[in-house]
Design an enzyme around this catalytic site. Structure first.
Site, PDB file in Angstrom:
ATOM      1  N   ARG A 345       3.030   3.969  21.636  1.00 14.69           N
ATOM      2  CA  ARG A 345       2.644   4.726  22.921  1.00 14.69           C
ATOM      3  C   ARG A 345       1.134   4.072  23.242  1.00 14.69           C
ATOM      4  O   ARG A 345       0.410   4.041  22.296  1.00 14.69           O
ATOM      5  CB  ARG A 345       2.402   6.148  22.648  1.00 14.69           C
ATOM      6  CG  ARG A 345       3.686   6.822  22.102  1.00 14.69           C
ATOM      7  CD  ARG A 345       4.497   6.930  23.530  1.00 14.69           C
ATOM      8  NE  ARG A 345       5.972   7.631  22.811  1.00 14.69           N
ATOM      9  CZ  ARG A 345       6.195   8.800  22.612  1.00 14.69           C
ATOM     10  NH1 ARG A 345       5.165   9.837  22.754  1.00 14.69           N
ATOM     11  NH2 ARG A 345       7.277   9.384  22.341  1.00 14.69           N
ATOM     12  N   GLU A 347      -1.168   4.938  24.940  1.00 15.17           N
ATOM     13  CA  GLU A 347      -1.898   5.775  25.620  1.00 15.17           C
ATOM     14  C   GLU A 347      -3.392   5.718  25.304  1.00 15.17           C
ATOM     15  O   GLU A 347      -3.870   5.509  24.214  1.00 15.17           O
ATOM     16  CB  GLU A 347      -1.490   7.199  25.141  1.00 15.17           C
ATOM     17  CG  GLU A 347       0.027   7.704  25.609  1.00 15.17           C
ATOM     18  CD  GLU A 347       0.342   9.065  25.082  1.00 15.17           C
ATOM     19  OE1 GLU A 347      -0.440   9.794  24.090  1.00 15.17           O
ATOM     20  OE2 GLU A 347       1.609   9.344  25.550  1.00 15.17           O
ATOM     21  N   ARG A 353      -5.578  13.238  16.857  1.00 13.93           N
ATOM     22  CA  ARG A 353      -4.065  13.387  16.763  1.00 13.93           C
ATOM     23  C   ARG A 353      -3.378  12.350  17.395  1.00 13.93           C
ATOM     24  O   ARG A 353      -2.106  12.723  17.390  1.00 13.93           O
ATOM     25  CB  ARG A 353      -3.883  14.993  17.335  1.00 13.93           C
ATOM     26  CG  ARG A 353      -4.172  15.107  18.759  1.00 13.93           C
ATOM     27  CD  ARG A 353      -4.103  16.706  18.965  1.00 13.93           C
ATOM     28  NE  ARG A 353      -3.874  16.653  20.571  1.00 13.93           N
ATOM     29  CZ  ARG A 353      -2.789  17.216  21.099  1.00 13.93           C
ATOM     30  NH1 ARG A 353      -1.633  17.709  20.396  1.00 13.93           N
ATOM     31  NH2 ARG A 353      -2.741  17.501  22.450  1.00 13.93           N
ATOM     32  N   HIS A 354      -3.980  11.492  17.954  1.00 15.31           N
ATOM     33  CA  HIS A 354      -3.445  10.420  18.664  1.00 15.31           C
ATOM     34  C   HIS A 354      -3.327   9.146  18.111  1.00 15.31           C
ATOM     35  O   HIS A 354      -4.393   8.357  17.415  1.00 15.31           O
ATOM     36  CB  HIS A 354      -3.848  10.038  20.048  1.00 15.31           C
ATOM     37  CG  HIS A 354      -3.410  11.311  20.949  1.00 15.31           C
ATOM     38  ND1 HIS A 354      -4.259  12.547  21.318  1.00 15.31           N
ATOM     39  CD2 HIS A 354      -2.311  11.532  21.833  1.00 15.31           C
ATOM     40  CE1 HIS A 354      -3.317  13.162  22.294  1.00 15.31           C
ATOM     41  NE2 HIS A 354      -2.391  12.411  22.693  1.00 15.31           N
ATOM     42  N   GLU A 510       1.244  20.590  18.754  1.00 17.77           N
ATOM     43  CA  GLU A 510       2.727  20.202  19.202  1.00 17.77           C
ATOM     44  C   GLU A 510       3.092  19.250  18.131  1.00 17.77           C
ATOM     45  O   GLU A 510       2.358  18.175  17.867  1.00 17.77           O
ATOM     46  CB  GLU A 510       2.943  19.636  20.398  1.00 17.77           C
ATOM     47  CG  GLU A 510       4.279  19.252  20.751  1.00 17.77           C
ATOM     48  CD  GLU A 510       4.225  17.859  21.334  1.00 17.77           C
ATOM     49  OE1 GLU A 510       4.953  16.975  21.209  1.00 17.77           O
ATOM     50  OE2 GLU A 510       3.210  17.456  22.156  1.00 17.77           O
ATOM     51  N   SER A 513       9.002  17.172  20.746  1.00 15.51           N
ATOM     52  CA  SER A 513       9.409  17.648  22.214  1.00 15.51           C
ATOM     53  C   SER A 513      10.671  17.553  22.025  1.00 15.51           C
ATOM     54  O   SER A 513      11.526  16.405  21.351  1.00 15.51           O
ATOM     55  CB  SER A 513       8.722  16.796  22.940  1.00 15.51           C
ATOM     56  OG  SER A 513       7.554  17.173  23.296  1.00 15.51           O
ATOM     57  N   ARG A 561       1.652  13.676  12.189  1.00 17.06           N
ATOM     58  CA  ARG A 561       1.268  14.879  12.607  1.00 17.06           C
ATOM     59  C   ARG A 561       1.720  16.047  11.525  1.00 17.06           C
ATOM     60  O   ARG A 561       1.162  16.966  11.390  1.00 17.06           O
ATOM     61  CB  ARG A 561       1.817  15.260  13.919  1.00 17.06           C
ATOM     62  CG  ARG A 561       0.550  14.799  15.027  1.00 17.06           C
ATOM     63  CD  ARG A 561       0.936  15.456  16.492  1.00 17.06           C
ATOM     64  NE  ARG A 561       0.193  14.382  17.382  1.00 17.06           N
ATOM     65  CZ  ARG A 561       0.513  14.964  18.826  1.00 17.06           C
ATOM     66  NH1 ARG A 561       1.065  15.981  19.183  1.00 17.06           N
ATOM     67  NH2 ARG A 561      -0.294  14.090  19.282  1.00 17.06           N
TER      68      ARG A 561
END
Length: 587
Positions: A345, A347, A353-354, A510, A513, A561
């Protein structure tokens, strides 16, 4: 906190130690140490002059006498039979040894073996020597045992000196006799090894970039040392090893007992996940990670040129998930599939948490009537994971808790809480500001809306509200607004503003998903266009549904996570072996 970090004391950028191997942690202590060394040197020089004045020409020979007692460290050849030398540096291990030795893991040593002679290979955790005695603590994957040497007929003084001079983290082979003893500082606390032989297998450099003791202390211990320094009870506070120093020297950081135990739990999560799904008839798959275009039509992808410089050159990217391939496998009649593999990812999120690369635990399955069948499966494998860790890894959890406080995760062994999205909005509104408000400066600034996605601070507070009301840390939020879900998500039959989708939460964050996927080609194409994803970029994927498609659903969790939240850790980098984030590509 900043003052404590400044307490780290280095000389020329490296940690320093006294003659007993203890870390010098302050400028004052270093001055005392160097002053003592200078004083001792002056005394030695004065004695040498006196001896020279008394002994005349004989003095040099006397002065040379200590050199004759210098420790001979090898090399020691040990290919088959035990060598005459009981200590020294072993010749390089090159798969040419046939000694027949059977090594015992430190964890398997006990006082019940009293009188037995055993071989142990481990790291030198620390040494203490004084006069004719030496104690060496050996460490193997977090387990420690003390070895003792006393000068005598079978233990020459040179051997005592050799063992006392071993650098920390060096790898050694030790043969010793098991003796009952009380050694509270070691994990094997009811015995010690009376050392008979000691060979250096691999020497560690003396100046380590970080010390195991420093990296293994809890925040409470460090804070307590700061208070003691302020009260004049300590010269210097314990060193706080930063995350950056740990990650820059990850190989050494992995030797810290808590860190080592974390990755044994991480391995166990994958094991219990696999076992649970295999039990339910799933097939493990391995989907491609280099794909054309973006795997889910998003912008946060790592782009590359496939076969650059050749006639086959084409734009490509690293897969954001195995999502589309999981669905294609269901259309290929594999019925139930799962995968454990890397996810990428791009991002631009610099948070605790990323990660830009993490390990995804994905699954997909045919459903008969409802996506809740996939939720039932999620309950099944997640509880299997939680119960597996709780029942089989208490020792590792205990080790981790000595450095990081671990609060047991609260969950149900049966069906876990499922909260619908409108209920979550109502709970946040009832809680009032700031959780009923979106953050200032955000596109959706203002009061929380019915059909918006939740912000991170709202998710965390919702987790607190759920814990207070329902007493659980593990729960599901379902029926998300269609606007905030991907193009392949099936809308709700009773209200197209919502979707047959869900997120799974642990401690208010979270971890998964998931959703029922669209298996109808016209609806899929319509939603692609509505989300700005040209159907022409997904021809192979869309074609998979043209020849008869089973209704299906699934989801994906992030391994790092799950482990971090199960243990209550504050940063996923602690559960990522060699983390990749927006600023880190090495080691």
């Amino acid at each position: 906190m900043a003052d404590a970090e400044q307490a780290e004391f280095l000389v020329d950028g490296k940690p320093v130690f006294d003659d007993d191997g203890n870390r010098i942690t302050s400028k004052g202590a270093y001055k005392k140490y160097t002053a003592k060394k200078e004083k001792d040197a002056k005394k030695a020089a004065h004695k040498a002059k006196e001896a020279e004045a008394k002994g005349g020409a004989a003095a040099p020979a006397e002065a040379a006498a200590p050199a004759a007692e210098a420790v001979q460290t090898g090399p020691v050849t040990y290919l088959k039979d035990e060598p005459q030398q009981a200590f020294g540096e072993l010749v390089l291990v090159q798969s040419n040894q046939t000694t027949g030795r059977e090594f015992v893991h430190v964890s398997n040593l006990s006082a019940a073996q009293e009188g037995q002679e055993v071989w142990v290979r481990g790291r030198v955790h620390n040494t203490r020597s004084k006069g004719n005695n030496c104690f060496v603590v050996l460490r193997q994957t977090g387990f420690t045992v003390q070895g003792a040497l006393f000068k005598g007929p079978d233990i020459p003084k040179e051997m005592v000196k050799f063992c006392g001079a071993l650098s920390r983290e060096s790898v050694v082979d030790v043969k010793g006799k098991v003796v009952r003893a009380e050694v509270k500082s070691c994990t094997q606390s009811d015995l010690e090894l009376s050392v008979l032989r000691c060979y250096l297998v691999s020497k560690a450099e003396a100046n380590l970039p970080l010390q195991i003791e420093d990296a293994g202390r809890s925040e409470a211990e460090i804070e307590e040392s700061v208070k003691k320094v302020a009260a004049g009870e300590m010269d210097g506070a314990y060193v706080r090893v930063s995350n950056e120093v740990r990650l820059d020297n990850r190989v050494i950081d992995l030797r810290v007992p808590a860190q080592n135990a974390i990755f044994r739990l991480s391995s166990a999560v994958c094991h219990f996940y696999r076992a649970a799904l295999l039990e339910k008839g799933f097939t493990e798959i391995h989907s491609p990670k280099i794909i054309a275009g973006a795997s889910e039509g998003g912008a946060a992808v790592f782009k590359l040129k496939y076969m650059e410089g050749t006639k086959h050159e084409a734009p490509a990217c690293l897969a954001q998930s195995p999502q589309l391939y999981k669905q294609m496998c269901i259309m290929g009649d594999l019925e139930r599939v799962f995968e454990v593999g890397p996810v990428f990812r791009a991002e631009n999120s610099d948070t605790s948490r990323h990660l830009t690369e993490f390990t995804g635990l994905d699954f997909e399955m045919q459903i008969n009537e409802s996506y809740t069948e996939a939720l039932d499966m999620t309950d099944f494998f997640m509880v299997k994971i939680f119960e597996g860790l709780k029942n089989n890894f208490q020792r590792e959890i205990q080790i981790i808790s000595q450095q990081y406080p671990v609060e047991p995760l609260q969950y149900s062994k049966d069906k876990n809480l499922r909260l619908q999205f409108p209920e979550a909005i109502a709970m946040l509104r009832a809680a009032g500001p700031p959780y009923s408000k979106n953050r200032p400066g955000m596109p959706d600034e203002g009061d929380i809306e019915e059909l918006q996605d939740l912000e991170t601070h709202q998710e965390r507070h919702l987790g607190q509200l759920v814990k207070e009301k329902y007493g659980t840390d593990f729960w599901v939020l379902e029926r998300f607004p269609m606007e905030v879900r991907p193009f392949y998500t099936m809308p709700c039959a009773d209200d197209p503003n919502y979707s047959n989708s869900y997120d799974v939460f642990m401690r208010g964050q979270e971890i998964m998903s998931g959703a029922q996927r669209v298996h109808d080609v016209p609806l899929l194409c319509k939603q692609c266009e509505a989300k700005g994803v040209p159907p022409s970029q997904l021809t192979a994927y869309i074609d998979a549904f043209r020849y008869g498609a089973f209704p299906h659903a699934g989801g994906g969790i992030g391994l790092e996570r799950v482990v971090a939240l199960y243990l209550g850790l504050d940063n996923v980098r602690k559960t990522s072996l060699f983390p990749r984030d927006i600023a880190r590509l090495t080691p």
